[in-house]
Design a protein around this motif. Sequence first.
Motif, short mmCIF file in Angstrom:
data_model
loop_
_atom_site.label_atom_id
_atom_site.label_comp_id
_atom_site.label_asym_id
_atom_site.label_seq_id
_atom_site.Cartn_x
_atom_site.Cartn_y
_atom_site.Cartn_z
N ARG A 153 -51.51 -60.12 19.56
CA ARG A 153 -52.80 -60.21 19.10
C ARG A 153 -52.70 -60.80 17.54
O ARG A 153 -53.67 -60.70 16.93
N THR A 154 -51.61 -61.41 17.19
CA THR A 154 -51.46 -62.18 16.03
C THR A 154 -51.41 -63.45 16.20
O THR A 154 -50.21 -64.10 16.41
N PRO A 155 -52.45 -64.48 15.76
CA PRO A 155 -52.42 -65.77 15.81
C PRO A 155 -51.56 -66.68 14.84
O PRO A 155 -51.11 -65.83 13.75
N GLN A 156 -51.26 -67.76 14.79
CA GLN A 156 -50.74 -68.34 13.71
C GLN A 156 -51.70 -68.39 12.66
O GLN A 156 -52.84 -68.12 12.71
N ASP A 157 -51.07 -68.54 11.53
CA ASP A 157 -52.02 -69.10 10.22
C ASP A 157 -52.83 -67.47 10.00
O ASP A 157 -54.04 -67.56 9.92
N ALA A 158 -52.14 -66.43 10.12
CA ALA A 158 -52.82 -65.23 9.73
C ALA A 158 -51.97 -64.49 8.78
O ALA A 158 -50.98 -64.76 8.41
N VAL A 159 -52.55 -63.41 8.14
CA VAL A 159 -51.99 -62.35 7.55
C VAL A 159 -52.33 -61.01 8.14
O VAL A 159 -53.51 -60.90 8.24
N VAL A 160 -51.23 -60.41 8.21
CA VAL A 160 -51.54 -59.04 9.11
C VAL A 160 -51.63 -57.91 7.99
O VAL A 160 -50.78 -57.77 7.16
N LEU A 161 -52.53 -57.27 8.21
CA LEU A 161 -52.60 -55.81 7.37
C LEU A 161 -52.59 -54.57 8.25
O LEU A 161 -53.14 -54.57 9.28
N LEU A 162 -51.40 -53.89 7.91
CA LEU A 162 -51.42 -52.43 8.78
C LEU A 162 -52.11 -51.48 7.66
O LEU A 162 -51.74 -50.97 7.04
N THR A 163 -52.80 -50.71 8.82
CA THR A 163 -53.52 -49.57 8.18
C THR A 163 -53.20 -48.48 9.08
O THR A 163 -52.67 -48.51 10.27
N GLY A 164 -53.74 -47.12 8.86
CA GLY A 164 -53.56 -45.96 9.62
C GLY A 164 -52.19 -45.32 9.60
O GLY A 164 -52.18 -44.48 10.36
N ILE A 165 -51.46 -45.30 8.30
CA ILE A 165 -50.10 -44.84 8.39
C ILE A 165 -50.20 -43.25 8.29
O ILE A 165 -49.91 -42.48 8.95
N GLY A 166 -51.26 -42.85 7.30
CA GLY A 166 -51.31 -41.33 7.25
C GLY A 166 -51.94 -40.89 8.50
O GLY A 166 -51.60 -39.74 8.81
N LYS A 167 -52.81 -41.45 9.28
CA LYS A 167 -53.24 -40.88 10.55
C LYS A 167 -52.24 -40.76 11.55
O LYS A 167 -52.41 -39.89 12.50
N CYS A 168 -51.24 -41.52 11.42
CA CYS A 168 -50.32 -41.54 12.46
C CYS A 168 -49.24 -40.27 12.46
O CYS A 168 -48.55 -40.03 13.29
N TYR A 169 -48.95 -39.85 11.06
CA TYR A 169 -48.02 -38.98 10.71
C TYR A 169 -48.28 -37.45 11.75
O TYR A 169 -49.26 -37.02 11.49
N PRO A 170 -47.32 -36.97 12.43
CA PRO A 170 -45.86 -37.47 12.49
C PRO A 170 -45.48 -38.17 13.87
O PRO A 170 -44.39 -38.45 13.90
N LEU A 171 -46.52 -38.49 14.44
CA LEU A 171 -46.05 -39.42 15.63
C LEU A 171 -45.39 -40.63 15.61
O LEU A 171 -44.65 -41.17 16.11
N LEU A 172 -45.80 -41.26 14.46
CA LEU A 172 -45.23 -42.55 13.86
C LEU A 172 -44.84 -42.68 12.54
O LEU A 172 -45.58 -42.41 11.61
N ARG A 173 -43.62 -43.25 12.23
CA ARG A 173 -42.99 -43.11 10.86
C ARG A 173 -43.14 -44.69 10.68
O ARG A 173 -42.65 -45.62 11.21
N SER A 174 -43.59 -44.85 9.49
CA SER A 174 -43.80 -46.36 9.04
C SER A 174 -42.65 -47.07 8.87
O SER A 174 -42.53 -48.38 9.32
N HIS A 175 -41.51 -46.79 8.40
CA HIS A 175 -40.08 -47.59 8.55
C HIS A 175 -39.70 -48.03 10.00
O HIS A 175 -39.39 -49.00 10.14
N LYS A 176 -40.28 -47.25 10.93
CA LYS A 176 -39.80 -47.49 12.29
C LYS A 176 -40.70 -48.81 12.83
O LYS A 176 -40.26 -49.86 13.34
N VAL A 177 -41.87 -48.80 12.36
CA VAL A 177 -42.84 -49.98 12.70
C VAL A 177 -42.19 -51.23 11.89
O VAL A 177 -42.09 -52.29 12.40
N LEU A 178 -42.03 -50.99 10.60
CA LEU A 178 -41.59 -52.14 10.02
C LEU A 178 -40.26 -52.76 10.35
O LEU A 178 -40.27 -54.05 10.30
#
Length: 192
Positions: free
Chosen positions: A123-148
């Motif tokens: 879902r990321t086109p060329q000429d884009a800037v991606v902003l990732l949000t929702g890190i706090g809502k994901c904890y503990p299901l997802l750790r941010s360093h894993k995604v990055l």
Amino acid sequence: MASLEERLDIAERMIKMPSFRQNKGLGNEVGYYVFDYPAEKELIVRERIEYMKAKNLKSTDGFELIVFDLYNIIIDILEQEGFMEQCFRFEKKKGMERIVKSVGNLLQINDDTSLIVQYIQERTPQDAVVLLTGIGKCYPLLRSHKVLNNLHQAIDRVPVVMFFPGKYDGQELILFSEIKDDNYYRAFKLVD
């Protein structure tokens, strides 16, 4: 020290700069950035991101601002796979620790084939800037360093900014003032 609003102003100006969008960070690394903020200011940050997204026009700005809420991605994937109700029942029977492991396995969080990374990549086109949000809502299901870490291997054509509700010192991500989400060292602090 600048206020959160001043830091958000600086971040917005930086993102609009063509040099930022060339996707080269310090030392010519792929452009991955962390914008940290106090967790209690989450609603202010969400509102500002929505404002930035609403006023972004590819035709005039030269890029498309793409916002991914990681929590919403997890929910979308669980619903698509038909696992939401099973997760609720499983959590009641086995507890949160077990559901974290099961959801992690389903999402293939530790793999190069992570469903979250695939979702973002598709879902990321060329000429884009991606902003990732929702890190706090994901904890503990997802750790941010894993995604990055997984994204870093898959997306190198556009800059990625993770909005992190905690502290980032350039080495460690500290969520909720005590939970370290470490092991990520390739992201640059967007604004001090």
